[in-house]
Design a protein around this motif. Structure first.
Motif, PDB file in Angstrom:
ATOM      1  N   VAL A  39       1.301  -0.839  -0.112  1.00 38.23           N
ATOM      2  CA  VAL A  39      -0.154   0.369  -0.530  1.00 38.23           C
ATOM      3  C   VAL A  39       1.141   1.008   0.162  1.00 38.23           C
ATOM      4  CG1 VAL A  39      -1.778   1.006   1.613  1.00 38.23           C
ATOM      5  CG2 VAL A  39      -1.739  -1.420   1.180  1.00 38.23           C
ATOM      6  N   SER A  40       2.169   1.487   0.500  1.00 37.48           N
ATOM      7  CA  SER A  40       2.663   2.695   0.759  1.00 37.48           C
ATOM      8  C   SER A  40       3.271   3.156   0.220  1.00 37.48           C
ATOM      9  CB  SER A  40       3.755   2.928   1.910  1.00 37.48           C
ATOM     10  OG  SER A  40       2.792   2.891   3.381  1.00 37.48           O
ATOM     11  N   ALA A  41       3.774   2.167  -0.702  1.00 36.48           N
ATOM     12  CA  ALA A  41       4.527   1.829  -1.848  1.00 36.48           C
ATOM     13  C   ALA A  41       3.841   3.056  -3.177  1.00 36.48           C
ATOM     14  CB  ALA A  41       5.952   0.970  -2.202  1.00 36.48           C
ATOM     15  N   ARG A  42       2.868   2.005  -3.444  1.00 33.48           N
ATOM     16  CA  ARG A  42       2.076   2.244  -4.379  1.00 33.48           C
ATOM     17  C   ARG A  42       1.276   3.551  -4.851  1.00 33.48           C
ATOM     18  NH1 ARG A  42      -1.232  -3.754  -6.570  1.00 33.48           N
ATOM     19  NH2 ARG A  42       1.051  -4.435  -7.036  1.00 33.48           N
ATOM     20  N   LEU A  43       0.311   4.484  -3.214  1.00 35.12           N
ATOM     21  CA  LEU A  43       0.259   5.846  -2.658  1.00 35.12           C
ATOM     22  C   LEU A  43       1.354   6.466  -2.734  1.00 35.12           C
ATOM     23  CD1 LEU A  43      -2.752   4.760  -0.291  1.00 35.12           C
ATOM     24  CD2 LEU A  43      -2.891   4.875  -2.817  1.00 35.12           C
ATOM     25  N   ALA A  44       2.598   6.481  -2.856  1.00 32.62           N
ATOM     26  CA  ALA A  44       4.059   7.450  -2.621  1.00 32.62           C
ATOM     27  C   ALA A  44       3.706   8.436  -3.442  1.00 32.62           C
ATOM     28  CB  ALA A  44       4.755   6.400  -2.951  1.00 32.62           C
ATOM     29  N   GLY A  45       3.782   9.728  -3.219  1.00 31.46           N
ATOM     30  CA  GLY A  45       3.379  10.648  -4.275  1.00 31.46           C
ATOM     31  C   GLY A  45       1.415  10.892  -5.360  1.00 31.46           C
ATOM     32  N   THR A  57      -4.515   2.289   7.442  1.00 32.35           N
ATOM     33  CA  THR A  57      -4.196   2.217   8.380  1.00 32.35           C
ATOM     34  C   THR A  57      -3.413   3.556   9.037  1.00 32.35           C
ATOM     35  OG1 THR A  57      -1.911   1.033   8.552  1.00 32.35           O
ATOM     36  CG2 THR A  57      -3.975  -0.432   9.031  1.00 32.35           C
ATOM     37  N   GLN A  58      -2.906   4.123  10.678  1.00 34.26           N
ATOM     38  CA  GLN A  58      -2.424   5.496  10.781  1.00 34.26           C
ATOM     39  C   GLN A  58      -0.793   5.007  10.422  1.00 34.26           C
ATOM     40  OE1 GLN A  58      -2.925   6.667  14.739  1.00 34.26           O
ATOM     41  NE2 GLN A  58      -1.057   7.218  15.292  1.00 34.26           N
ATOM     42  N   ALA A  59      -0.341   3.723  10.660  1.00 35.18           N
ATOM     43  CA  ALA A  59       1.195   3.725  10.307  1.00 35.18           C
ATOM     44  C   ALA A  59       0.922   3.779   8.665  1.00 35.18           C
ATOM     45  CB  ALA A  59       1.628   2.532  10.532  1.00 35.18           C
ATOM     46  N   VAL A  60       0.563   3.778   7.801  1.00 36.34           N
ATOM     47  CA  VAL A  60       0.353   3.195   6.512  1.00 36.34           C
ATOM     48  C   VAL A  60      -0.003   5.510   6.092  1.00 36.34           C
ATOM     49  CG1 VAL A  60      -0.630   3.269   4.189  1.00 36.34           C
ATOM     50  CG2 VAL A  60      -0.162   1.552   5.734  1.00 36.34           C
ATOM     51  N   LEU A  61      -0.742   5.505   6.552  1.00 34.79           N
ATOM     52  CA  LEU A  61      -1.542   6.844   5.827  1.00 34.79           C
ATOM     53  C   LEU A  61       0.000   8.352   6.652  1.00 34.79           C
ATOM     54  CD1 LEU A  61      -5.694   6.924   7.384  1.00 34.79           C
ATOM     55  CD2 LEU A  61      -3.920   6.961   4.787  1.00 34.79           C
ATOM     56  N   GLU A  62       0.735   7.582   7.571  1.00 32.09           N
ATOM     57  CA  GLU A  62       1.614   8.975   8.011  1.00 32.09           C
ATOM     58  C   GLU A  62       2.414   8.915   7.325  1.00 32.09           C
ATOM     59  OE1 GLU A  62       2.248   7.951  11.888  1.00 32.09           O
ATOM     60  OE2 GLU A  62       0.958   8.892  12.464  1.00 32.09           O
ATOM     61  N   ARG A  63       3.258   8.221   6.128  1.00 35.92           N
ATOM     62  CA  ARG A  63       3.871   7.644   5.418  1.00 35.92           C
ATOM     63  C   ARG A  63       3.651   8.240   4.340  1.00 35.92           C
ATOM     64  NH1 ARG A  63       5.032   2.588   7.525  1.00 35.92           N
ATOM     65  NH2 ARG A  63       3.881   1.447   6.248  1.00 35.92           N
ATOM     66  N   LEU A  64       2.372   8.991   4.053  1.00 36.37           N
ATOM     67  CA  LEU A  64       1.417   9.383   2.785  1.00 36.37           C
ATOM     68  C   LEU A  64       1.226  11.270   3.132  1.00 36.37           C
ATOM     69  CD1 LEU A  64      -0.987   6.241   2.304  1.00 36.37           C
ATOM     70  CD2 LEU A  64       1.636   6.709   1.027  1.00 36.37           C
ATOM     71  N   PRO A  65       2.344  11.716   2.948  1.00 35.02           N
ATOM     72  CA  PRO A  65       2.227  13.124   3.135  1.00 35.02           C
ATOM     73  C   PRO A  65       1.745  14.732   1.790  1.00 35.02           C
ATOM     74  CG  PRO A  65       5.083  13.407   2.410  1.00 35.02           C
ATOM     75  CD  PRO A  65       3.351  11.256   2.811  1.00 35.02           C
ATOM     76  N   GLU A  66       1.243  13.531   0.987  1.00 37.04           N
ATOM     77  CA  GLU A  66       0.771  14.220   0.009  1.00 37.04           C
ATOM     78  C   GLU A  66      -0.701  14.175  -0.681  1.00 37.04           C
ATOM     79  OE1 GLU A  66       3.299  15.093  -4.087  1.00 37.04           O
ATOM     80  OE2 GLU A  66       4.847  13.423  -2.946  1.00 37.04           O
ATOM     81  N   LEU A  67      -1.107  12.907   0.154  1.00 30.06           N
ATOM     82  CA  LEU A  67      -2.595  12.339   0.411  1.00 30.06           C
ATOM     83  C   LEU A  67      -3.518  13.856   0.779  1.00 30.06           C
ATOM     84  CD1 LEU A  67      -3.535   9.778  -0.483  1.00 30.06           C
ATOM     85  CD2 LEU A  67      -3.787   8.589   1.377  1.00 30.06           C
ATOM     86  N   LYS A  68      -4.253  13.701  -0.229  1.00 34.00           N
ATOM     87  CA  LYS A  68      -5.577  14.634   0.421  1.00 34.00           C
ATOM     88  C   LYS A  68      -7.209  14.272   0.603  1.00 34.00           C
ATOM     89  CE  LYS A  68      -2.348  17.910   0.634  1.00 34.00           C
ATOM     90  NZ  LYS A  68      -1.736  17.905   1.826  1.00 34.00           N
TER      91      LYS A  68
END
Length: 318
Positions: A39-45, A57-68
């Protein structure tokens, strides 16, 4: 500005369903399915994530600063950590009103098949029982009408209301169950204990929350004096599945029609799979929502939600 949109589980919509391109500059990346560690890698950017059942999850979301925006291609949003989204400033949209025909129709398909013992009679025909009977019909399994039956509905939203309408058309007596453990909710509702005690069919149309998890368990089954059918086209986890199997074994309920499981797909040794071959049990693979008409409405609304959000007039915010 080109926004990156990533659909993590496109295969949760049928291939014939058209997903139109959003009307703004974008890059759309689609994956049929996504495992938790991808998930994290595919949502990067990505600025926008489209999901149906992938867990964020929270852990994943915290690694996605560009996600709006998380655009959920379903009504239920229990797969998203909503508290984390609120803290991180990530909006969530969902789909509403698309299943007003498909889910209630599937509910009644299960109800009719079980009340009239269609599964058992079909198997008898395949096994040659009709020929061996020596007459034009036989009566190996009871057949019950819906007309006159009391229909307990748990969940008074648009789907519960539509089920009540169809129930009335069949001549049933619909009752909306008061929320478990609460009184004084108004004239729409029948007290929870009365619904349990007097229903011939109980059908569930509620969201899965910490308060509704295992809302039907052994104490509730023991209170069901009329041995009703239990229909669940809402969410796995609303019914304690081990308790349901025990209730079937003890004859506390007359049958079960489920389109959802607590864990999907279910393990081969899961409670519902252990009883799925019984003639008074029908288990379908979470497809009550999935008529072609409903899926196309969902897909169109999904893109509408994204376009409205990008345009600054968000709708269907969770």
């Amino acid at each position: 500005m080109t926004r990156k949109i990533v659909f993590l589980d496109r295969a949760t919509l049928a291939p014939q369903i058209r997903l139109r391109q959003p009307a703004f500059a974008h890059e759309l990346v689609e994956y049929d399915r996504t495992m938790p560690d991808e998930v994290s890698a595919r949502l990067a950017g990505a600025a926008i994530a489209i999901i149906n059942k992938v867990s964020l999850t929270q852990a994943v979301l915290e690694r996605l600063p560009e996600l709006k925006l998380i655009a959920v291609a379903a009504t239920g949003t229990d797969c998203v950590d909503k508290a984390a989204c609120q803290r991180l400033g990530i909006a969530i949209t969902n789909i509403r009103g698309y299943a007003v025909n498909t889910v209630p129709e599937h509910t009644f398909a299960l109800m009719l098949a079980l009340r009239r013992n269609l599964v058992a009679y079909r198997q008898d025909v395949l096994d040659g029982v009709w020929q061996r009977s020596g007459q034009f019909c036989f009566f190996d399994h009871p057949i019950r009408d819906l007309g006159g039956a009391r229909l307990g509905i748990i969940g008074e939203g648009v789907l519960g209301q539509r089920v009540a309408e169809l129930g009335k058309a069949f001549g049933m007596v619909p009752m909306f169950a008061a929320h478990k453990g609460r009184a004084g909710l108004g004239p729409l509702y029948t007290p929870w204990p009365e619904v349990l005690a007097t229903s011939d069919v109980i059908t569930i149309h509620s969201p899965l929350t910490p308060d509704t998890r295992n809302m039907l368990a052994m104490p509730e089954f023991r209170a069901m004096r009329r041995k009703p059918l239990i229909i669940n086209t809402a969410r796995g986890g609303l019914v304690d599945e081990n308790a349901l199997v025990a209730a079937l074994d003890e004859g506390l309920v007359s049958g079960a029609g489920f389109d959802v499981c607590d864990g999907e797909p279910p393990r081969p040794d899961s409670p519902l799979m252990r009883v799925a071959q019984r003639p008074n049990v029908i288990l379908t693979p979470h497809v009550a929502w999935a008529s072609d008409e409903a899926q196309q409405t969902l897909a169109d609304q999904l893109i509408d939600n994204i376009e409205q959000f990008v345009g600054g007039t968000p709708v269907n915010l969770v």
